[in-house]
Design a protein around this motif. Structure first.
Motif, short mmCIF file in Angstrom:
data_model
loop_
_atom_site.label_atom_id
_atom_site.label_comp_id
_atom_site.label_asym_id
_atom_site.label_seq_id
_atom_site.Cartn_x
_atom_site.Cartn_y
_atom_site.Cartn_z
N ASN A 1 -74.57 -34.38 -4.34
CA ASN A 1 -74.61 -35.83 -4.47
C ASN A 1 -75.43 -36.20 -5.69
OD1 ASN A 1 -74.69 -38.60 -4.17
ND2 ASN A 1 -75.41 -38.56 -2.04
N ARG A 2 -74.78 -36.67 -6.73
CA ARG A 2 -75.49 -36.98 -7.97
C ARG A 2 -76.50 -38.11 -7.79
NH1 ARG A 2 -71.69 -36.61 -13.33
NH2 ARG A 2 -71.09 -34.42 -13.11
N GLU A 3 -76.30 -38.96 -6.80
CA GLU A 3 -77.23 -40.07 -6.59
C GLU A 3 -78.61 -39.58 -6.15
OE1 GLU A 3 -75.41 -42.55 -3.74
OE2 GLU A 3 -73.73 -43.16 -5.04
N SER B 1 -75.03 -31.56 -12.53
CA SER B 1 -75.83 -32.80 -12.46
C SER B 1 -76.51 -33.09 -13.77
CB SER B 1 -76.86 -32.68 -11.33
OG SER B 1 -77.77 -31.62 -11.60
#
Length: 1250
Positions: free
Chosen positions: A331-333, A374
């Protein structure tokens, strides 16, 4: 119900800080405020009778997993609403049952006992002997138990999340129970309760997340309502929203308290548990928490536990760490919250790519791929390079993961303009730069000849690029675009090699050799892809290959790779696609290459290409066959013409003519390997050439080598024809004549001055002897019996001498085969590989009984000296020969030791020091030989007995020139032979000892000087171990004295056989062969006759030694052996009184020597003293003698254990008590991260992470 047997009561350490609701001491539990708190004992007990069935049903339903968990939980909730004490008691017993405990918590216990007392009571009821409990049990009935158990807990919390979990009773009781059980020393309690607590925590995290979402929604509604104008604002709604927010906040605080209790009471202790499975559960669940509720859990306070546990000593725990982190980095967030963790633990993750557990290494590489995805700036160039080289790993999953990382780093970046522009082909396509990048990477890795591994690693993720063959051909053939840099020669070579590997991968659809277990069954989709790729590659390269060969025709390396492409073609395309003209062009190019090149690799590639194209199944066969015949006709005619001129020149041939002959002979030899050239009669011309070389002695080396090889092919092709059964009898006679003549020619070349020629002749000769041995008639081929060829003794001797002269040499001495480049490591390795092949070729002759097995003695004796170079070959040869003939193998082993002993005597002389390195080396070799016999004495019984027989005969073979008072020259060999005594069975030891006495004189038995120690040592090795065959000691008394000790330790019974009777059966067979030998004998010595041969009751105290003296020798022999026939000795025994007189004189001399040599070691003095007492007191009193002091000359017990392990051929391991029959703890080879006494490194835990 589960059927557990009652175990011994086990007191376990109990968590002292957890109180149970309803405890009789301390504060009231929170449940006392709710309903059901005032139930009396009668009602509780009354309900429990009914509750027992309900409890069992709850456990059984979850175990079977057949009912919907929702309904099961709803039924329990209804029960809880009716009477929460009874329902909660059901739930408590459910957790106890799930732990495998047969105990039941009664209502009385629940009400009146402390929590520690209840857990102790359950511990005493637990059957821990089996080590199994539901979470670890095998079988279909337990297959889904864990998932059903976890599902039950999750559904329970979900269904109770709006009311019951906030009643301050149910959750407090369950958490207290699980916390107490998780601190138990019973593994089943700890494992089950930890899993339940972690799943309970996960469910609570989900509840907390929902509460957080509801609170945010309520807050937004409240803010929106409050921001309205006063006239439009609804005060009742504001109050309602405030009340709802307050209620949600209270619930959230309550949930946070529960989660803190579980985290601090269970997780913090159990993530460092001694059991790896428990640690793995904790890490797996904390990863779920951080991913599910990142706002609360994704911070350094929780990430540090994952970071620390990445140093765990168990691979499964490290694996859970990596999979937990993968869910976060995906999850890049969440990347911003992981920056500090990444900077702190990045180096550890990179190092885990080289983890001993391949599964861990694969997940570490995948995690780094996510990190790279990422952010490109996190990993340094050094970090990336440590992953790059793993594309060449032999373990395919690791290599594929590294290939994905490489693709993500180097090949996934494309300019946005490339996607918007129309697709172009050839060197202008988007893949052109990516293919160049692959070439550059391959060259920089400096691992040439490994392109197949690189292609296989990237095949799954970059197949589109790797199968863009039009682009590769364009890069090789087309001129570079303006401003574009052309490929260098080295880059073109690398590109051709990569292109060949991609074609092979597409055509064969399996990994290269050394990577993977073998060919797997292709799916229908994969088969279709394979056929499509073969069709496409054939259509492309059928047209392009002639042009590529024309361009690179002078470059041997490029041409060799290009010529392999037709082997993967679909040859039918040449006809269906009307590509015959391109086939003709290809054949012309191959012909030109054959005429132009003399390199062996190029010529063999041409030969294989013709072999692939000459397939009778396809219509192109005639066209190719004609071209091949024309080519070979020209080459054979040219060879015969050149050879005639060359031989006529005599002793001074022209160099150009020699080069022409060699070039043509190379071409013919290369083609003869794959094609039958029998119709050209190459044997006559080659034999004439070889015969001239022998007579003149100045034939060029390479001509002789290729002539030998070509003639070898002639013999093999003739044998193939004869084996088919369609040939005439004259063909078999011709083959027999040619084969024998060629073997004689090779034997003559073994004496050549040129090493390379001798090696070639030796290799071919070994192959021919093996092929034409008696094995040729096996499998129903009796018609080939006239072809069987048995080498003469002279030939066997020459082959053996060649091995000794050219294989068993030091590396620095091998100057001829390395061409003066001994310092070059690669050339040394190549030379060693060549010598190993030569040795293996000869050892095959031994194994298949082509040469005498005893010739292996010269090979076996080199086992220790050349262990690093040839140890595996020699050991395998010994193993195979033992399978063929155990006795002959044993005789060969002892012969090798005898040869080494004789060599040592010739170097050091008969008075050598037994502590010298040469003698110790022979003893060590004997010890290694002994270990190869294994532990099954019954299988090797006869072989070991024969080995001792030959060893004894050798030891007494050479008498001492100085007289009988001195030991035989080879007596020290008995010290070597004693290494095999432990392999003798108990009865065989007595047999061998009896055989040894036949070679001994009476005086030998009384000698105690150092020079006689080998005899003493060997005799006692045959006596010691009457109860333990694995130990031998050196004793100063005679052999029969040892028998006395055996009698004292274990008295003889009336049923016991006499020693002679016990050993006669095993000795008659192999001792009867030597009855006619004139060997020294052991004189009758009644005073040393073991009392174990008589019944103890016949011995009376009044039988003094004087009484014994009055007996005649015959009478005493009859008394000692009333039913034993006397052996027929070849030497007349002396009078008994004379013996006694002589022995008394010996005793006086020994006492005088003892007084003069006080510095002698105590053990030898005691040994002589025991002997003197034995002589003085007579036979009747020997059974009362004191135990003699013996000197242990065997290796230490630690050394013997190591030797035992070496002989057993298996790896030892530390075994942990298993949690179940099919699981065990695995040892880790990286102990530097952990102290052996703890699970985690205290230095890591003691220092703050950030």
């Amino acid at each position: 119900m589960l059927n557990f047997s009652k175990s011994v009561q086990v007191k376990k350490q109990i968590h002292p800080y957890i109180e149970w609701p309803g405890a009789k001491k301390g504060k009231k539990g929170p449940g006392e405020k709710g309903k059901g708190a005032g139930k009396g004992p009668g009602r509780m007990n009354g309900h429990h009778q009914e509750n027992g069935m309900e409890n069992v049903m709850l456990f059984e339903v979850v175990r079977l997993g057949k009912s919907a968990m929702q309904s099961v939980v709803d039924d329990w909730i209804e029960s809880y609403k009716h009477d929460r004490d009874v329902a909660l008691l059901d739930l408590i017993n459910f957790f106890i049952q799930c732990s495998g405990c047969k105990g039941v918590v009664t209502g009385e216990m629940f009400r009146n006992m402390q929590n520690s007392e209840i857990i102790r009571k359950m511990t005493e009821e637990f059957d821990e002997d089996s080590g199994d409990y539901p979470l670890t049990m095998a079988g279909p009935q337990w297959k889904k138990f864990k998932s059903s158990f976890c599902e039950f807990i999750g559904v329970l919390v979900r269904q109770c999340q709006y009311s019951i979990i906030y009643d301050e009773y149910m959750m407090d009781t369950v958490i207290s129970l699980l916390t107490g059980l998780s601190d138990s020393q019973v593994r089943a309690f700890r494992h089950t309760s930890t899993l339940a607590a972690m799943k309970l925590m996960t469910a609570l995290v989900n509840v907390a997340l929902n509460l957080s979402i509801n609170m945010d929604n309520t807050q937004r509604q409240y803010e929106a309502e409050r921001n309205k104008m006063i006239g439009k604002r609804a005060n009742d709604r504001l109050e309602l929203l405030l009340q709802k927010r307050k209620e949600l906040q209270e619930n959230q605080d309550e949930i946070e308290n529960m989660m803190n209790a579980i985290f601090k009471g269970v997780f913090v202790h159990r993530y460092r548990d001694a059991i790896a499975e428990i640690r793995a559960i904790c890490i797996e669940e904390i990863g779920v928490w951080m991913k599910m509720y990142s706002d609360a859990f994704l911070n350094d306070s929780y990430l540090k536990y994952v970071g620390w546990t990445m140093h765990d000593k168990q691979g499964e725990v490290r694996l859970k760490c990596l999979t937990a982190l993968q869910g976060l980095y995906y999850n890049r967030e969440l990347n911003a919250k992981l920056e500090l963790f990444t900077s702190r633990f990045k180096d550890r993750i990179v190092s885990m790519t080289l983890d001993k557990e391949y599964d861990v290494a694969v997940q570490a590489i995948k995690l780094l791929t996510l990190v790279l995805h990422s952010s490109d700036e996190v990993l340094t160039a050094e970090d990336c390079e440590s992953v790059y080289h793993l594309v060449y790993s032999a373990h395919r999953p690791v290599a594929v993961a590294a290939g994905e990382f490489l693709f993500k780093k180097l090949f996934s970046h494309r300019d946005p303009e490339d996607d918007s522009m129309p697709k172009r082909r050839g060197r202008q396509s988007v893949n052109a730069n990516l293919i160049k990048t692959a070439v550059f990477f391959f060259l920089e890795s400096e691992l040439h000849e490994h392109a197949a591994y690189l292609v296989d690693s990237m095949w799954d993720c970059a197949a589109e690029i790797l199968k863009d063959w039009e682009c590769m051909i364009s890069l090789l053939l087309d001129e570079p675009l303006p401003g574009e840099e052309a490929l260098t020669d080295r880059q073109e070579t690398a590109l051709i090699e990569i292109m060949l590997c991609t074609i092979r991968q597409a055509a064969e659809c399996h990994p290269p050799v050394g990577r993977g277990t073998g060919k797997r069954v292709l799916t229908a989709k994969e088969k279709k892809t394979q056929l499509d790729d073969r069709t496409r590659m054939t259509e492309i390269f059928a047209i392009a290959l002639p042009a590529l060969l024309a361009k690179y025709s002078v470059d041997a390396e490029k041409v060799t790779n290009l010529l392999q492409l037709p082997q993967f073609f679909d040859l039918e395309i040449y006809t269906t696609g009307r590509l015959e003209k391109h086939l003709d062009s290809l054949l012309r190019q191959i012909r030109e290459i054959v005429e132009k090149h003399t390199d062996t690799d190029v010529l063999e590639a041409c030969s294989k290409t013709y072999h692939a194209l000459c397939n009778e199944e396809f219509t192109i066969f005639n066209r190719v066959d004609i071209a091949r015949s024309q080519l070979l006709d020209e080459q054979v005619d040219k060879f015969n013409r050149l050879l005639e001129d060359f031989l006529q020149e005599g002793e001074d041939p022209d160099e150009d003519d020699a080069y022409q002959v060699l070039s043509t002979l190379k071409r013919i030899t290369a083609f003869h390997n794959a094609h039958d050239l029998s119709k050209w009669d190459l044997f006559t011309s080659n034999y004439k050439l070889l015969n001239t070389g022998i007579e003149n002695g100045d034939m060029p080396e390479q001509i002789v080598i290729h002539a030998l090889q070509c003639t070898h092919y002639v013999i093999l092709w003739s044998l193939a024809k004869v084996s088919e059964g369609t040939s005439k009898k004259e063909d078999m006679l011709t083959l027999r004549k040619q084969m024998r003549a060629f073997c004689l020619m090779c034997q003559r070349y073994l004496t050549s001055v040129n090493t390379a020629v001798k090696e070639q002749a030796f290799t071919i000769l070994c192959d021919l002897l093996l092929i034409f041995s008696h094995q040729i008639i096996s499998g129903g081929r009796e018609a080939l019996e006239p072809l069987v060829y048995t080498p003469e003794a002279s030939l066997q001797s020459e082959l053996l001498n060649f091995i000794l002269d050219h294989v068993f040499i030091d590396q620095d001495e091998d100057s001829n085969s390395t061409d003066g480049q001994q310092d070059d490591e690669a050339s040394k390795i190549e030379a060693l590989h060549k010598r190993r092949n030569l040795l293996a070729a000869y050892c095959k002759l031994i194994i298949y009984n082509v040469v005498e097995m005893n010739t292996g003695a010269d090979i076996f004796k080199q086992y220790m000296r050349y262990y690093n170079d040839y140890g595996d070959i020699i050991k395998e040869t010994m193993s195979k020969t033992r399978q063929i003939d155990k006795i002959q193998c044993a005789k060969t082993l002892i012969l090798s030791l005898q040869q080494l002993f004789n060599e040592m005597l010739s170097d050091l002389g008969p008075s050598f020091d037994r502590s010298s390195s040469a003698f110790c080396g022979i003893k060590e070799l004997a010890r290694r030989f002994s270990l190869t016999f294994g532990l099954d004495q019954l299988k090797t019984r006869e072989a070991i007995a024969m080995l001792h027989k030959d060893g004894i005969e050798f030891a007494f073979k050479e008498p001492n020139p100085q007289g009988e008072g001195h030991p035989p020259l080879n007596l020290a060999f008995l010290d070597i032979l004693s290494e095999f005594s432990s392999k003798l069975m108990r009865q065989d030891k007595r047999t061998v000892h009896t055989y040894l006495e036949r070679f001994m004189t009476f005086q030998m038995a009384l000698q105690r000087e150092d020079c006689w120690l080998p005899l003493i040592s060997y005799r006692n090795s045959l006596q010691a171990g009457g109860d333990d065959d694995t130990m031998s000691v050196v004793s100063g008394i005679s052999s029969r004295g040892s028998s006395v000790r055996s009698k004292k330790a274990k008295p003889a019974t009336g049923k016991r056989k006499l020693p002679e009777e016990e050993s006669s059966s095993s000795s008659d067979i192999w001792m009867s062969r030597e009855q006619s030998m004139q060997t020294p004998v052991m004189m009758p010595s009644p005073h040393l006759t073991s009392t174990i041969m008589r019944e103890p009751k016949r011995l009376r105290p009044e039988e003094s030694y004087m009484g014994v003296y009055t007996m005649t020798p015959d009478q005493q022999q009859q008394h000692a052996h009333p039913q034993t026939p006397q052996p027929q000795h070849h030497q007349t025994p002396i009078d008994y009184n004379t013996q006694v007189t002589w022995m008394l004189a010996q005793r006086q001399q020994q006492e005088e020597v003892a007084r003069q040599q006080q510095e002698r070691a105590m053990n030898y003095a005691k040994l002589r003293s025991n002997l003197q007492h034995a002589i003085r007191r007579g036979t009747g009193l020997m059974e009362d003698d004191e135990e003699p002091i013996v000197e242990d000359v065997m290796m230490s017990s630690e050394g013997r254990i190591e030797d035992l392990n070496e002989g057993m051929d298996f790896d030892t391991m530390d075994i942990d008590l298993p949690p179940s029959k099919n699981r065990r703890e695995r040892s880790e080879l990286k102990p530097d991260f952990f102290d052996p006494a703890s699970i985690m490194d205290e230095s890591v835990l003691g220092v703050p992470m950030f």
